[in-house]
Scaffold this motif. Structure first.
Motif, PDB file in Angstrom:
ATOM      1  N   THR A 171      81.627  72.120 133.875  1.00  0.00           N
ATOM      2  CA  THR A 171      81.353  70.604 135.032  1.00  0.00           C
ATOM      3  C   THR A 171      80.743  69.271 134.534  1.00  0.00           C
ATOM      4  N   SER A 172      79.926  69.705 133.999  1.00  0.00           N
ATOM      5  CA  SER A 172      78.780  68.652 133.790  1.00  0.00           C
ATOM      6  C   SER A 172      78.900  67.926 132.664  1.00  0.00           C
ATOM      7  N   SER A 173      79.923  68.525 131.755  1.00  0.00           N
ATOM      8  CA  SER A 173      81.006  67.917 130.651  1.00  0.00           C
ATOM      9  C   SER A 173      81.798  66.934 131.560  1.00  0.00           C
ATOM     10  N   PHE A 174      82.312  67.429 132.434  1.00  0.00           N
ATOM     11  CA  PHE A 174      82.826  66.359 132.760  1.00  0.00           C
ATOM     12  C   PHE A 174      82.209  65.228 133.574  1.00  0.00           C
ATOM     13  N   ALA A 175      81.519  65.730 134.449  1.00  0.00           N
ATOM     14  CA  ALA A 175      80.176  64.705 134.491  1.00  0.00           C
ATOM     15  C   ALA A 175      79.833  63.480 133.191  1.00  0.00           C
ATOM     16  N   THR A 176      79.692  63.972 132.667  1.00  0.00           N
ATOM     17  CA  THR A 176      78.877  62.816 131.045  1.00  0.00           C
ATOM     18  C   THR A 176      80.487  62.008 131.349  1.00  0.00           C
ATOM     19  N   SER A 177      80.953  62.669 131.589  1.00  0.00           N
ATOM     20  CA  SER A 177      82.600  61.486 130.531  1.00  0.00           C
ATOM     21  C   SER A 177      82.843  60.884 131.635  1.00  0.00           C
ATOM     22  N   ILE A 178      82.719  60.807 132.996  1.00  0.00           N
ATOM     23  CA  ILE A 178      83.242  60.115 134.257  1.00  0.00           C
ATOM     24  C   ILE A 178      82.029  59.003 134.709  1.00  0.00           C
ATOM     25  N   ALA A 179      80.457  59.208 133.646  1.00  0.00           N
ATOM     26  CA  ALA A 179      79.445  58.455 134.142  1.00  0.00           C
ATOM     27  C   ALA A 179      80.072  56.884 132.747  1.00  0.00           C
ATOM     28  N   MET A 180      80.456  57.848 132.167  1.00  0.00           N
ATOM     29  CA  MET A 180      80.926  56.714 130.897  1.00  0.00           C
ATOM     30  C   MET A 180      82.176  56.219 131.060  1.00  0.00           C
ATOM     31  N   MET A 181      82.742  56.119 131.820  1.00  0.00           N
ATOM     32  CA  MET A 181      83.695  55.852 132.793  1.00  0.00           C
ATOM     33  C   MET A 181      83.459  55.181 133.997  1.00  0.00           C
ATOM     34  N   ILE A 182      82.669  55.054 134.870  1.00  0.00           N
ATOM     35  CA  ILE A 182      81.709  54.567 135.414  1.00  0.00           C
ATOM     36  C   ILE A 182      80.610  52.848 134.763  1.00  0.00           C
ATOM     37  N   TYR A 183      80.616  53.264 133.444  1.00  0.00           N
ATOM     38  CA  TYR A 183      79.841  52.900 132.733  1.00  0.00           C
ATOM     39  C   TYR A 183      80.408  51.445 132.599  1.00  0.00           C
ATOM     40  N   TYR A 184      81.320  51.675 131.729  1.00  0.00           N
ATOM     41  CA  TYR A 184      82.841  50.793 131.422  1.00  0.00           C
ATOM     42  C   TYR A 184      83.127  49.886 132.582  1.00  0.00           C
ATOM     43  N   GLN A 185      82.700  50.553 133.487  1.00  0.00           N
ATOM     44  CA  GLN A 185      84.263  49.550 135.081  1.00  0.00           C
ATOM     45  C   GLN A 185      82.828  48.375 135.325  1.00  0.00           C
ATOM     46  N   SER A 186      80.699  49.319 135.046  1.00  0.00           N
ATOM     47  CA  SER A 186      80.836  48.890 136.168  1.00  0.00           C
ATOM     48  C   SER A 186      80.246  46.768 135.960  1.00  0.00           C
ATOM     49  N   GLY A 187      80.656  46.299 134.327  1.00  0.00           N
ATOM     50  CA  GLY A 187      80.319  45.079 134.461  1.00  0.00           C
ATOM     51  C   GLY A 187      80.803  44.336 134.684  1.00  0.00           C
ATOM     52  N   SER A 188      82.005  44.255 135.626  1.00  0.00           N
ATOM     53  CA  SER A 188      82.487  43.282 136.278  1.00  0.00           C
ATOM     54  C   SER A 188      83.462  43.955 137.685  1.00  0.00           C
ATOM     55  N   LEU A 189      82.209  45.434 138.046  1.00  0.00           N
ATOM     56  CA  LEU A 189      82.529  46.262 139.466  1.00  0.00           C
ATOM     57  C   LEU A 189      82.107  44.800 140.448  1.00  0.00           C
ATOM     58  N   SER A 190      81.207  44.013 140.487  1.00  0.00           N
ATOM     59  CA  SER A 190      80.438  43.465 141.511  1.00  0.00           C
ATOM     60  C   SER A 190      81.619  42.261 142.049  1.00  0.00           C
ATOM     61  N   TYR A 191      82.715  41.744 140.899  1.00  0.00           N
ATOM     62  CA  TYR A 191      83.753  40.843 141.075  1.00  0.00           C
ATOM     63  C   TYR A 191      84.891  41.403 141.728  1.00  0.00           C
ATOM     64  N   PHE A 192      85.544  42.804 141.137  1.00  0.00           N
ATOM     65  CA  PHE A 192      86.922  42.777 141.677  1.00  0.00           C
ATOM     66  C   PHE A 192      86.490  43.231 143.430  1.00  0.00           C
ATOM     67  N   THR A 193      85.418  43.715 144.079  1.00  0.00           N
ATOM     68  CA  THR A 193      84.952  43.926 145.152  1.00  0.00           C
ATOM     69  C   THR A 193      84.365  42.964 145.692  1.00  0.00           C
ATOM     70  N   ARG A 194      84.367  42.278 144.972  1.00  0.00           N
ATOM     71  CA  ARG A 194      84.121  41.188 146.126  1.00  0.00           C
ATOM     72  C   ARG A 194      85.518  39.502 146.093  1.00  0.00           C
ATOM     73  N   PHE A 195      85.976  39.478 145.234  1.00  0.00           N
ATOM     74  CA  PHE A 195      86.899  38.515 144.806  1.00  0.00           C
ATOM     75  C   PHE A 195      88.588  39.108 144.761  1.00  0.00           C
ATOM     76  N   SER A 196      88.733  40.446 145.314  1.00  0.00           N
ATOM     77  CA  SER A 196      90.082  40.846 145.086  1.00  0.00           C
ATOM     78  C   SER A 196      90.837  42.105 145.875  1.00  0.00           C
ATOM     79  N   LYS A 197      91.132  43.025 145.993  1.00  0.00           N
ATOM     80  CA  LYS A 197      91.648  43.340 146.890  1.00  0.00           C
ATOM     81  C   LYS A 197      90.932  45.183 147.237  1.00  0.00           C
ATOM     82  N   LEU A 198      90.047  45.553 146.189  1.00  0.00           N
ATOM     83  CA  LEU A 198      89.444  46.688 146.228  1.00  0.00           C
ATOM     84  C   LEU A 198      88.200  46.261 146.648  1.00  0.00           C
ATOM     85  N   THR A 199      88.060  47.741 147.903  1.00  0.00           N
ATOM     86  CA  THR A 199      86.718  47.721 148.354  1.00  0.00           C
ATOM     87  C   THR A 199      85.599  48.437 147.593  1.00  0.00           C
ATOM     88  N   PRO A 200      85.073  48.526 148.224  1.00  0.00           N
ATOM     89  CA  PRO A 200      83.708  49.682 147.435  1.00  0.00           C
ATOM     90  C   PRO A 200      83.800  50.736 148.200  1.00  0.00           C
TER      91      PRO A 200
END
Length: 264
Positions: free
Chosen positions: A61-90
């Motif tokens: 399970t910790s291996s998959f936690a590391t994988s989801i951490a990497m997924m969040i990392y690549y999404q976080s770059g533009s996440l602030s824009y998506f949550t402010r200017f799109s229909k995606l809510t936090p």
């Protein structure tokens, strides 16, 4: 429910997660069942099997936690824009992540459980399976509830501090899992078991194979026994603390280019 399903599919089909979290764990299961068990008697077979499931479930399970951490990392770059200017809510984004981690840890725990049950039962010539399936699944669910805010919090730290730290920070869950998991097998940690969420995940997985309480410390059969409720409260408490911490940082996220992670 489209986004949670997309995240779940992406994580469960991630080749790195499947390699380290499933294939590599089956290698260790086979090692435990057929090589490391050479001196184990049938009277100790259930406890031995339970101990292997506890650490395998923790590491997988910790291996998959590391994988989801990497997924969040690549999404976080533009996440602030998506949550402010799109229909995606936090809230919807966080719900999607929690859903993904809960489903993933449950699926992975079941796969690891079936692997341990089948190989160890075959080796010892008797059926060895969890006696408390409710605790088995509760452990899987609680591990997901814990790992998600931990991974989210760690990746948020890289956004508000320095992206160059991400490659190291993303592996913290699996590093701590290995550290605590093997420490429990070799060191008398006492009540520290209740204070470490990693150890709580491990001992709850072990306890699911028994109806009576297991020893609090792995090799101390004459000492105190495990209090299941303390371990559960510990996991829930850590999950709540990390969830609040990650929510506070989530509000401070802003655009940080992924190029910042490049080391000249």
């Amino acid at each position: 429910m489209k986004l949670p399903l997309i995240f779940t599919k992406r994580l469960l089909t991630n080749p790195y997660a499947l390699g380290w979290g499933i294939a590599f764990m089956f290698f260790w299961i086979a090692m435990g069942a057929f090589i490391e068990s050479a001196s184990v008697t049938n009277s100790s077979a259930v406890y031995y099997t339970a101990s292997w499931y506890g650490i395998i479930a923790l590491l997988a399970t910790s291996s998959f936690a590391t994988s989801i951490a990497m997924m969040i990392y690549y999404q976080s770059g533009s996440l602030s824009y998506f949550t402010r200017f799109s229909k995606l809510t936090p809230k919807y984004y966080l719900f999607s992540l929690y859903f993904t981690m809960l489903v993933t840890t449950t699926v992975v725990s079941v796969i690891m459980g079936l692997g341990v049950i089948s190989l160890f039962s075959y080796h010892f010539g008797e059926t060895i399976a969890p006696k408390n399936w409710g605790l088995f699944f509760l452990d899987a669910i609680l591990s997901g509830v814990f790992y998600l805010p931990l991974s989210l919090f760690l990746e948020e730290l890289t956004v508000v501090t320095s992206r160059k730290l991400s490659n190291a920070i993303s592996f913290i869950p699996i590093i701590l899992a290995y550290l605590f998991g093997f420490s429990y097998m070799n060191i008398n940690l006492g009540n520290l078991v209740y204070y470490s969420p990693f150890l709580s995940i491990q001992v709850l997985g072990m306890q699911s194979f028994f109806t009576k309480s297991i020893p609090l410390n792995f090799n101390d059969f004459k000492g105190p026994t495990l209090n299941v409720y303390y371990a559960i409260i510990s996991l829930i408490g850590w999950s709540i603390i990390l969830s609040f911490a990650s929510m506070l940082l989530f509000r401070r996220l802003y655009y940080r280019s992924l190029e910042e992670a490049r080391i000249a």
